[in-house]
Design a protein around this motif. Sequence first.
Motif, short mmCIF file in Angstrom:
data_model
loop_
_atom_site.label_atom_id
_atom_site.label_comp_id
_atom_site.label_asym_id
_atom_site.label_seq_id
_atom_site.Cartn_x
_atom_site.Cartn_y
_atom_site.Cartn_z
N LYS A 33 0.84 -1.20 0.00
CA LYS A 33 0.00 0.00 0.00
C LYS A 33 0.86 1.24 0.00
O LYS A 33 1.92 1.27 0.63
CB LYS A 33 -0.91 0.02 1.22
N TRP A 34 0.39 2.24 -0.72
CA TRP A 34 0.98 3.58 -0.68
C TRP A 34 -0.20 4.55 -0.67
O TRP A 34 -1.08 4.47 -1.52
CB TRP A 34 1.88 3.84 -1.89
N ARG A 35 -0.21 5.45 0.34
CA ARG A 35 -1.38 6.31 0.58
C ARG A 35 -2.60 5.41 0.69
O ARG A 35 -2.62 4.50 1.49
CB ARG A 35 -1.49 7.35 -0.53
N VAL A 39 -1.09 -1.59 -4.39
CA VAL A 39 -0.24 -1.85 -5.55
C VAL A 39 -0.01 -3.36 -5.63
O VAL A 39 0.55 -3.96 -4.71
CB VAL A 39 1.12 -1.11 -5.42
N ARG A 40 -0.46 -3.93 -6.72
CA ARG A 40 -0.31 -5.38 -6.93
C ARG A 40 0.53 -5.60 -8.18
O ARG A 40 0.41 -4.86 -9.16
CB ARG A 40 -1.68 -6.03 -7.09
N ASN A 60 -5.31 0.09 -7.35
CA ASN A 60 -6.70 0.30 -6.95
C ASN A 60 -6.73 1.15 -5.70
O ASN A 60 -5.87 1.00 -4.82
CB ASN A 60 -7.40 -1.04 -6.67
N ASP A 61 -7.75 2.01 -5.59
CA ASP A 61 -7.87 2.82 -4.38
C ASP A 61 -8.56 2.00 -3.29
O ASP A 61 -8.87 0.83 -3.48
CB ASP A 61 -8.58 4.16 -4.66
N ALA A 62 -8.80 2.63 -2.16
CA ALA A 62 -9.37 1.93 -1.00
C ALA A 62 -10.75 1.34 -1.28
O ALA A 62 -11.16 0.38 -0.64
CB ALA A 62 -9.45 2.88 0.20
#
Length: 134
Positions: A33-35, A39-40, A60-62
């Motif tokens: 995760k970043w922010r 990230v996959r 993808n976002d949250a």
Amino acid sequence: MRILGISALMAMMCVALVGCGEDGPRYVIPSQKWRDITVRIESRPAPPVAGMNEFWVILNDARGIPVPNAVVSVRAASATWSQAIQDGHTGVYRRAIRVEDPIRQPLVVQLRVGKEQAELTFGLDVEPQLNDQS
């Protein structure tokens, strides 16, 4: 003649269903995760080999919505940065790069969204996971 046609159709359907199954263990690089962005990484081939490999960086976002407004670059270890190409507005960024030693070389991903930037390091020597058969 009709029975022969039905038998042939059933045989083709069985062959098609067998082709849908996964063979053997699945290779998974753990996501980071970043922010609020997950990230996959996926690779082709999987697992990565010495030589050219294509990497997919999936953002993808949250909420699980693709992040299409990033600039993504990748490199293996200390090689030069290669900017990934966005695959539509799907949050998937693709790039093929040379990996000399997938056991010892990590994949480094540089993300830029707006004025913010980060670098994430992903090990490529991940153990395969067994497929979920449930």
